[in-house]
Design a protein around this motif. Structure first.
Motif, PDB file in Angstrom:
ATOM      1  N   VAL A  11     -28.403  20.471  11.097  1.00 30.53           N
ATOM      2  CA  VAL A  11     -29.241  19.433  12.020  1.00 30.53           C
ATOM      3  C   VAL A  11     -28.187  18.302  12.308  1.00 30.53           C
ATOM      4  N   GLN A  12     -27.283  17.734  11.380  1.00 32.68           N
ATOM      5  CA  GLN A  12     -26.569  16.517  11.745  1.00 32.68           C
ATOM      6  C   GLN A  12     -25.358  17.166  12.858  1.00 32.68           C
ATOM      7  N   ALA A  13     -25.086  18.425  12.778  1.00 32.88           N
ATOM      8  CA  ALA A  13     -23.935  19.255  13.544  1.00 32.88           C
ATOM      9  C   ALA A  13     -24.472  19.360  14.839  1.00 32.88           C
ATOM     10  N   ALA A  61     -26.697  21.741   2.678  1.00 33.11           N
ATOM     11  CA  ALA A  61     -25.866  23.082   3.128  1.00 33.11           C
ATOM     12  C   ALA A  61     -26.991  23.567   4.398  1.00 33.11           C
ATOM     13  N   THR A  62     -27.986  23.693   4.042  1.00 37.45           N
ATOM     14  CA  THR A  62     -28.650  24.692   5.034  1.00 37.45           C
ATOM     15  C   THR A  62     -29.755  23.959   5.996  1.00 37.45           C
ATOM     16  N   ALA A 103     -30.581  19.814  -4.182  1.00 38.81           N
ATOM     17  CA  ALA A 103     -30.208  18.857  -3.215  1.00 38.81           C
ATOM     18  C   ALA A 103     -28.962  19.526  -2.338  1.00 38.81           C
ATOM     19  N   ALA A 104     -28.187  20.195  -3.088  1.00 40.78           N
ATOM     20  CA  ALA A 104     -26.803  20.790  -2.265  1.00 40.78           C
ATOM     21  C   ALA A 104     -27.294  22.035  -1.366  1.00 40.78           C
TER      22      ALA A 104
END
Length: 97
Positions: A90-92, A84-85, A79-80
């Motif tokens: 995508v959100q940024a 991160a990848t 999940a981490a």
């Protein structure tokens, strides 16, 4: 002559040290690698214990079942990595381009 005796703690060679977090991390490392390389069903607890260098009691103290171990790998490692990848980039992103 006076003989001075000092009390020293006895040190046993190879004395075990208690590092529960280190042990847990080692088991997660081995399980993550094994699950990725061989798959969940092909990774036996016996093989995981041997590779991590832990006893059955130590393994089951942290992970009562193989399923609990796999879920911990997913929650703490997979999940981490996905966050991160994939999710964070995508959100940024300002746009779909």
């Amino acid at each position: 002559m006076s003989a001075e005796i000092t009390a020293r703690p006895k040190v046993r060679p190879g004395k075990r040290t208690n590092d529960p977090e280190g042990l847990r991390k080692r088991v997660l490392d081995v399980a993550e690698a094994s699950f990725q390389a061989r798959g969940y069903h092909a990774s036996s607890l016996g093989d995981l214990m041997a590779a991590a260098g832990v006893t059955g009691g130590a393994l089951h103290h942290h992970f009562p079942t193989k399923k609990a171990l796999a879920l911990a790998v997913i929650e703490e490692r997979v999940a981490a990595a996905v966050e991160a990848t994939w999710i964070a980039p995508v959100q940024a992103a300002g746009s779909a381009r």
